[in-house]
Scaffold this motif. Sequence first.
Motif, PDB file in Angstrom:
ATOM      1  N   TYR A   1       0.829  -1.198   0.000  1.00 15.02           N
ATOM      2  CA  TYR A   1       0.000   0.000   0.000  1.00 15.02           C
ATOM      3  C   TYR A   1       0.868   1.255   0.000  1.00 15.02           C
ATOM      4  CZ  TYR A   1       0.951   0.425   5.004  1.00 15.02           C
ATOM      5  OH  TYR A   1       1.574   0.554   6.212  1.00 15.02           O
ATOM      6  N   ILE A   2       0.277   2.291  -0.609  1.00 12.54           N
ATOM      7  CA  ILE A   2       0.858   3.634  -0.498  1.00 12.54           C
ATOM      8  C   ILE A   2      -0.250   4.483   0.105  1.00 12.54           C
ATOM      9  CG2 ILE A   2       1.598   5.680  -1.727  1.00 12.54           C
ATOM     10  CD1 ILE A   2       2.939   4.178  -3.725  1.00 12.54           C
ATOM     11  N   ALA A   3       0.083   5.304   1.069  1.00 16.12           N
ATOM     12  CA  ALA A   3      -0.948   6.139   1.679  1.00 16.12           C
ATOM     13  C   ALA A   3      -0.444   7.565   1.826  1.00 16.12           C
ATOM     14  CB  ALA A   3      -1.328   5.567   3.034  1.00 16.12           C
ATOM     15  N   ARG A   4      -1.357   8.504   1.642  1.00 16.97           N
ATOM     16  CA  ARG A   4      -1.024   9.910   1.872  1.00 16.97           C
ATOM     17  C   ARG A   4      -2.101  10.528   2.753  1.00 16.97           C
ATOM     18  NH1 ARG A   4       0.930  12.048  -4.075  1.00 16.97           N
ATOM     19  NH2 ARG A   4       2.656  10.581  -4.281  1.00 16.97           N
ATOM     20  N   PRO A   5      -1.701  11.387   3.664  1.00 13.46           N
ATOM     21  CA  PRO A   5      -2.694  11.954   4.582  1.00 13.46           C
ATOM     22  C   PRO A   5      -3.648  12.921   3.877  1.00 13.46           C
ATOM     23  CG  PRO A   5      -0.563  13.004   4.893  1.00 13.46           C
ATOM     24  CD  PRO A   5      -0.346  11.904   3.909  1.00 13.46           C
ATOM     25  N   ILE A   6      -4.898  12.967   4.353  1.00 11.66           N
ATOM     26  CA  ILE A   6      -5.840  13.983   3.867  1.00 11.66           C
ATOM     27  C   ILE A   6      -5.940  15.026   4.964  1.00 11.66           C
ATOM     28  CG2 ILE A   6      -8.200  14.447   3.140  1.00 11.66           C
ATOM     29  CD1 ILE A   6      -8.412  11.503   2.298  1.00 11.66           C
ATOM     30  N   ARG A   7      -5.373  16.206   4.687  1.00 13.34           N
ATOM     31  CA  ARG A   7      -5.388  17.273   5.691  1.00 13.34           C
ATOM     32  C   ARG A   7      -6.292  18.393   5.206  1.00 13.34           C
ATOM     33  NH1 ARG A   7       0.460  15.870   6.537  1.00 13.34           N
ATOM     34  NH2 ARG A   7       0.264  14.495   8.342  1.00 13.34           N
ATOM     35  N   ILE A   8      -7.019  18.967   6.101  1.00 12.85           N
ATOM     36  CA  ILE A   8      -7.920  20.056   5.720  1.00 12.85           C
ATOM     37  C   ILE A   8      -7.127  21.359   5.724  1.00 12.85           C
ATOM     38  CG2 ILE A   8     -10.083  21.231   6.243  1.00 12.85           C
ATOM     39  CD1 ILE A   8     -10.305  18.243   5.476  1.00 12.85           C
ATOM     40  N   SER A   9      -6.654  21.729   4.515  1.00 10.95           N
ATOM     41  CA  SER A   9      -5.809  22.916   4.441  1.00 10.95           C
ATOM     42  C   SER A   9      -6.558  24.064   3.767  1.00 10.95           C
ATOM     43  CB  SER A   9      -4.539  22.584   3.656  1.00 10.95           C
ATOM     44  OG  SER A   9      -4.901  21.998   2.428  1.00 10.95           O
ATOM     45  N   ASN A  10      -7.785  23.759   3.334  1.00 14.16           N
ATOM     46  CA  ASN A  10      -8.536  24.752   2.574  1.00 14.16           C
ATOM     47  C   ASN A  10      -9.839  25.057   3.321  1.00 14.16           C
ATOM     48  OD1 ASN A  10     -10.158  26.041   0.706  1.00 14.16           O
ATOM     49  ND2 ASN A  10      -9.497  24.760  -1.017  1.00 14.16           N
ATOM     50  N   GLY A  11     -10.071  26.326   3.610  1.00 15.14           N
ATOM     51  CA  GLY A  11     -11.262  26.708   4.374  1.00 15.14           C
ATOM     52  C   GLY A  11     -12.564  26.319   3.690  1.00 15.14           C
ATOM     53  N   ALA A  12     -12.534  26.215   2.330  1.00 12.49           N
ATOM     54  CA  ALA A  12     -13.756  25.903   1.589  1.00 12.49           C
ATOM     55  C   ALA A  12     -14.312  24.525   1.956  1.00 12.49           C
ATOM     56  CB  ALA A  12     -13.484  25.964   0.092  1.00 12.49           C
ATOM     57  N   CYS A  13     -13.458  23.642   2.419  1.00 13.46           N
ATOM     58  CA  CYS A  13     -13.900  22.284   2.770  1.00 13.46           C
ATOM     59  C   CYS A  13     -14.910  22.342   3.912  1.00 13.46           C
ATOM     60  CB  CYS A  13     -12.736  21.417   3.221  1.00 13.46           C
ATOM     61  SG  CYS A  13     -11.324  21.469   2.147  1.00 13.46           S
ATOM     62  N   LEU A  14     -14.707  23.323   4.781  1.00 12.30           N
ATOM     63  CA  LEU A  14     -15.499  23.347   6.009  1.00 12.30           C
ATOM     64  C   LEU A  14     -16.957  23.741   5.757  1.00 12.30           C
ATOM     65  CD1 LEU A  14     -12.829  24.738   8.468  1.00 12.30           C
ATOM     66  CD2 LEU A  14     -13.499  22.371   8.013  1.00 12.30           C
ATOM     67  N   GLN A  15     -17.220  24.266   4.557  1.00  5.42           N
ATOM     68  CA  GLN A  15     -18.603  24.575   4.193  1.00  5.42           C
ATOM     69  C   GLN A  15     -19.459  23.305   4.290  1.00  5.42           C
ATOM     70  OE1 GLN A  15     -19.167  25.452   0.065  1.00  5.42           O
ATOM     71  NE2 GLN A  15     -21.405  25.436   0.357  1.00  5.42           N
ATOM     72  N   CYS A  16     -18.912  22.208   3.880  1.00  6.94           N
ATOM     73  CA  CYS A  16     -19.668  20.955   3.897  1.00  6.94           C
ATOM     74  C   CYS A  16     -19.244  20.018   5.021  1.00  6.94           C
ATOM     75  CB  CYS A  16     -19.521  20.223   2.575  1.00  6.94           C
ATOM     76  SG  CYS A  16     -20.148  21.138   1.168  1.00  6.94           S
ATOM     77  N   HIS A  17     -18.108  20.294   5.668  1.00  7.76           N
ATOM     78  CA  HIS A  17     -17.601  19.318   6.634  1.00  7.76           C
ATOM     79  C   HIS A  17     -17.461  19.858   8.053  1.00  7.76           C
ATOM     80  CE1 HIS A  17     -16.892  16.156   3.718  1.00  7.76           C
ATOM     81  NE2 HIS A  17     -16.192  16.982   2.929  1.00  7.76           N
TER      82      HIS A  17
END
Length: 290
Positions: free
Chosen positions: A144-160
């Motif tokens: 497996y290869i894995a990369r972290p999903i980090r919330i670096s963009n404020g626009a994401c928080l509109q839905c999350h």
Amino acid sequence: MGLRMKFNFALAGVLLAGMALAGWVVDRRLKANAREEVLREAGLMMEAAIAVRTYTVDQVRPFLAPQMEQRFLPQTVPAYAATETLAALRGTHPGYRYKEAVLNPTNPRDLANGWEVDLVERFRTSAKETEAVGQLDGSRPVLYIARPIRISNGACLQCHSTPAAAPPSMRRIYGDRGGFGWQHGETVGAQVVTVPMEVPLARAQQALQTFMVSLLGVFAALFVVLNLMLSWLIVAPVRRLSVAADRVSTGDFQLPELTARGHDEIATLANSFNRLRRSLEKAMQMLSKH
Ligand code: HEC
């Protein structure tokens, strides 16, 4: 122990040790190659997932955004687009998997489970880590290869962030249970690509077998040829010489002279022996005349 036996013991020892060493080295190399090949494929899948995400954000979302008021279209969500696109690979490439594994997901199919949870926790505790590579040794080994999903963009928080902030059309489909409460800068999950190692490993195994059988063939031929040469060139002539020496030593000069072909050491020895025998015979004759 005869000359041939000693020779064969030494030869067999060297050949067996050589085969074991060559087998070990080649096996390691082939397995490393198989792993590299699988990693390359997994890396390519990861890049493809990222490309699909970018395409969705840049080229799909702007066109569909106006419709989102009435009807929420998951096709505009990068996570959805990447997961769906790479799921299509499974038909032709069984076992190849892409997942956006998240601890608290909007869509329950993205829920991290088992080893994925450990992986996400690892990314959460060490913010510096940008990629993890590993092997899972089950009945069917996978890389497996894995990369972290980090919330670096404020626009994401509109839905999350909170259900109240999310578009009502989205809440009608997904409800309020998952995918909320994410924080800015938080690592919420990991993109995980898994690629089965079975086929490349089987291919490596087969290549190793072919190599070992060829090596065995070469060694067997070498063994036979060296033995025949030893027999013809050394053992048989030495035996003839020894029989002749035995008879001459008992005063029997009836035997024919040894034939010596060629100019090698054994031929020289046979010529010397013939000369020695003639001298001895003459000396004996002279002795018996007196
Ligand atoms: C317009 C609303 C919206 C925005 C903005 C949005 N998402 Fe999502 N996100 C969703 C929906 C809906 C899903 C579930 C899609 C599915 O069905 O697979 C989702 C799924 C995800 C998932 C997969 C895990 C899960 O929750 O199912 C990740 C990861 C994710 N989003 C990250 C982000 C990030 C990072 C951003 C900002 C760059 C972002 N999202 C912006 C609506 C949104």
